[in-house]
Structures are given as C-alpha cells and as structure tokens.
Design a protein around this motif. Sequence first.
Motif, PDB file in Angstrom:
ATOM      1  N   PHE A 121       0.829  -1.201   0.000  1.00  0.00           N
ATOM      2  CA  PHE A 121       0.000   0.000   0.000  1.00  0.00           C
ATOM      3  C   PHE A 121       0.864   1.252   0.000  1.00  0.00           C
ATOM      4  N   VAL A 122       1.908   1.233   0.829  1.00  0.00           N
ATOM      5  CA  VAL A 122       2.799   2.393   0.941  1.00  0.00           C
ATOM      6  C   VAL A 122       3.492   2.667  -0.394  1.00  0.00           C
ATOM      7  N   MET A 123       3.961   1.612  -1.047  1.00  0.00           N
ATOM      8  CA  MET A 123       4.635   1.795  -2.332  1.00  0.00           C
ATOM      9  C   MET A 123       3.643   2.205  -3.420  1.00  0.00           C
ATOM     10  N   ALA A 124       2.416   1.711  -3.360  1.00  0.00           N
ATOM     11  CA  ALA A 124       1.406   2.114  -4.344  1.00  0.00           C
ATOM     12  C   ALA A 124       1.148   3.614  -4.262  1.00  0.00           C
ATOM     13  N   ARG A 125       1.072   4.144  -3.059  1.00  0.00           N
ATOM     14  CA  ARG A 125       0.902   5.587  -2.894  1.00  0.00           C
ATOM     15  C   ARG A 125       2.116   6.339  -3.403  1.00  0.00           C
ATOM     16  N   ALA A 126       3.309   5.823  -3.099  1.00  0.00           N
ATOM     17  CA  ALA A 126       4.534   6.510  -3.515  1.00  0.00           C
ATOM     18  C   ALA A 126       4.639   6.606  -5.032  1.00  0.00           C
ATOM     19  N   TYR A 127       4.113   5.608  -5.738  1.00  0.00           N
ATOM     20  CA  TYR A 127       4.162   5.594  -7.202  1.00  0.00           C
ATOM     21  C   TYR A 127       2.854   6.111  -7.826  1.00  0.00           C
ATOM     22  N   ASN A 128       1.999   6.740  -7.015  1.00  0.00           N
ATOM     23  CA  ASN A 128       0.726   7.297  -7.483  1.00  0.00           C
ATOM     24  C   ASN A 128      -0.127   6.250  -8.196  1.00  0.00           C
ATOM     25  N   ASN A 185      -3.030   2.864  -7.792  1.00  0.00           N
ATOM     26  CA  ASN A 185      -4.347   2.665  -7.182  1.00  0.00           C
ATOM     27  C   ASN A 185      -4.161   2.106  -5.773  1.00  0.00           C
ATOM     28  N   HIS A 186      -3.874   2.999  -4.831  1.00  0.00           N
ATOM     29  CA  HIS A 186      -3.582   2.555  -3.467  1.00  0.00           C
ATOM     30  C   HIS A 186      -4.812   1.968  -2.787  1.00  0.00           C
ATOM     31  N   GLN A 187      -6.005   2.359  -3.240  1.00  0.00           N
ATOM     32  CA  GLN A 187      -7.220   1.786  -2.656  1.00  0.00           C
ATOM     33  C   GLN A 187      -7.333   0.303  -3.003  1.00  0.00           C
ATOM     34  N   LEU A 188      -6.986  -0.064  -4.227  1.00  0.00           N
ATOM     35  CA  LEU A 188      -6.949  -1.470  -4.607  1.00  0.00           C
ATOM     36  C   LEU A 188      -5.912  -2.215  -3.775  1.00  0.00           C
ATOM     37  N   ALA A 189      -4.748  -1.598  -3.583  1.00  0.00           N
ATOM     38  CA  ALA A 189      -3.709  -2.221  -2.761  1.00  0.00           C
ATOM     39  C   ALA A 189      -4.198  -2.453  -1.341  1.00  0.00           C
ATOM     40  N   ALA A 190      -4.948  -1.493  -0.803  1.00  0.00           N
ATOM     41  CA  ALA A 190      -5.479  -1.627   0.560  1.00  0.00           C
ATOM     42  C   ALA A 190      -6.456  -2.787   0.666  1.00  0.00           C
ATOM     43  N   VAL A 191      -7.329  -2.921  -0.319  1.00  0.00           N
ATOM     44  CA  VAL A 191      -8.317  -4.002  -0.293  1.00  0.00           C
ATOM     45  C   VAL A 191      -7.615  -5.362  -0.374  1.00  0.00           C
ATOM     46  N   ILE A 192      -6.577  -5.482  -1.189  1.00  0.00           N
ATOM     47  CA  ILE A 192      -5.847  -6.753  -1.304  1.00  0.00           C
ATOM     48  C   ILE A 192      -5.207  -7.124   0.036  1.00  0.00           C
ATOM     49  N   VAL A 193      -4.638  -6.135   0.730  1.00  0.00           N
ATOM     50  CA  VAL A 193      -4.049  -6.398   2.055  1.00  0.00           C
ATOM     51  C   VAL A 193      -5.105  -6.945   3.010  1.00  0.00           C
ATOM     52  N   VAL A 194      -6.278  -6.347   3.012  1.00  0.00           N
ATOM     53  CA  VAL A 194      -7.353  -6.768   3.926  1.00  0.00           C
ATOM     54  C   VAL A 194      -7.812  -8.187   3.594  1.00  0.00           C
ATOM     55  N   ILE A 195      -8.077  -8.461   2.321  1.00  0.00           N
ATOM     56  CA  ILE A 195      -8.602  -9.777   1.930  1.00  0.00           C
ATOM     57  C   ILE A 195      -7.588 -10.874   2.240  1.00  0.00           C
TER      58      ILE A 195
END
Length: 313
Positions: A272-279, A281-291
């Motif tokens: 998630f942190v790297m997704a934000r750093a590279y602009n 889809n950090h929301q998609l990254a967040a959902v994958i972490v949760v699932i």
Amino acid sequence: MLAVVQQTLGITAPVFAMLFLGVALKRVGWIDAAFINTASALVFRGTMPTLMFLGIIKADLQTALRPALLGYFVLATLACFLLIWGWAIWRCPKVDRGIYVQGAFRGNNGIVGLALATSLYGDYGLSVGSVLAGLVILCYNVLAAMILAIYSQDAKSDPWAICRSILRNPLIIGVVAAMPFAYWQVPLPDWLMTSGQYFAQMTLPLALICIGGTLTLATLRASSGIALSSSLMKMVWQPLLATLGAWLCGFRDADLAILFLYFASPTAAASFVMARAYNGNHQLAAVIVVITTLAAVLTINVGLLLLQWAGWI
C-alpha cells in the motif's frame, strides 16, 4: 494444529485491529486525507527503510546461510512473479496491473512468516527465517519497484528510468546499506539502535491506520473483482505451486514448512505504501491487504495440515 490456528489468529488479529482503528479514526474526523498522505510518505521514506535496515543487521548471515534454500526462494519468487505478470497482462486493466502483480506476490514475511516459523521451529526457524527475510526484502522491493515503475502513470517506463526508480527507492537503499553491517557484524551504538527501533516501530501501525483510512464501501465494491483475483493468486496459487516445486527439489520437514509459510503469507502493508509513492491505485492495494490477511487464517492452517497429512513436514 489448534495451537497453530491460535498463533495465526494472534498475529493477524492485531493487524485487523489497526485497520479498523484507521477506519474509525477517519470516520470521526481524527485523521484525513492530508494525514494519510503525510504518514504514508513518512513510512515509505523513513520508518520502513529503518525497520528493514535494523531487521537485516540483526540477522546472523554467516550462521544461518542456506544457499540451496535461499537460491530456490529467489528462483521460485521470480518464476511466480513472471507467471502473475503474464496472467495480469491477459486479465487485468493496464492501469491497475502493477498493483495487481505486487499484491499477488509480495508477502508479509517479516511479520507473519517469521513469527510462525519461529513458533513452529524455535531457534532454527528464527535463524533461517531471519536470513530468508533479508533476502525477501531485497527481492520483493526490487520486483515491486520495477513493476510499479513500468505501469506508473507519472513515471517514464524506459529501462534507464526504471533502473533509476529502483536505485532511488528508500526501501532498497535501506536493505543495501544494511548488508555490510550484517555480513561483517559491525556493531552500532546502543543509543543509536534504541532510537532506530523507536522510529522503526511506528511503521506497521502507521501503515495499517493509513490503509484503514482509505477503505470505504465504495472502494471495496469497485475493487472487489480485481482484488479477489490478486488475493487468490497470493494465498492459493503461489503457495501451492512454489511449495510443490520445493518438494520436487527435495526440500522436506522444517525447510519445506518455512518456505511454505513465506510463500503463503498475506500481502504486506508495504504494498500500500509503495502504491501511494508511485501514485498507483492505493485503494486497490489496501483491499488486497485486507482480503489476504483475512484469508491467511484459513489458507495457512489448511496448508500446514495438508503438508503434515502428506508426511512432507
């Protein structure tokens, strides 16, 4: 097996507690988008590189070095990465492809994998798992930086630009900087180690609170299909293929179990942190972490049960 289930829950439950805390803090207005942006940048540029640096310098590379096991992990990780990338090209929209691939191969080995390896195999699991964790950090961050740079909407995707992106990645800098200290066992002053640990310990709570702060029902609905596909890759297909490959290569007992735990760990919050750093889809990254974190309670324990039933561990 009940003890392993309890151990897995003991590791994943605090993760969910911090995720839900992030949701609650955003809901009551204690944190906002500006806080999430600033905290994510702090984690990416400061606390997480420090955490990785300290994790590697504490590993006894010379004692627990297992060339065959480490070599297999690198090759299997690269093979899974390429397979997932190929699948993503066929099944995933280009804009989300980097996030999909990162979420599908990058595991939370420093928290889940290492803790379970130590719980099951004591000092042996800790020593081998620590050295393997150091290699994991380097492999995962190089591959993640590469795939995110390739599909970033803001970065150039020519080979030199991708190389520069990888070399400038703070997480990779933290790993490479730690290697001489770990290999030659260079001691650092106690006050510096303590201060570094204080700083590094902010990493996981901050990252998880930021993930929770980005989660909404609309986000979950919009990302559900791609997130489920990436999560299945991470929690089912990758550990299945990589562990079967390890068995075919002759790994058994503790070594096979440790490899399984590392391949079966849920997606790391660092994605998630790297997704934000590279602009991305950090929301998609967040959902994958949760699932994947939720699924880990089931898939890790079922996997261990099957390995024990087969007599492989």
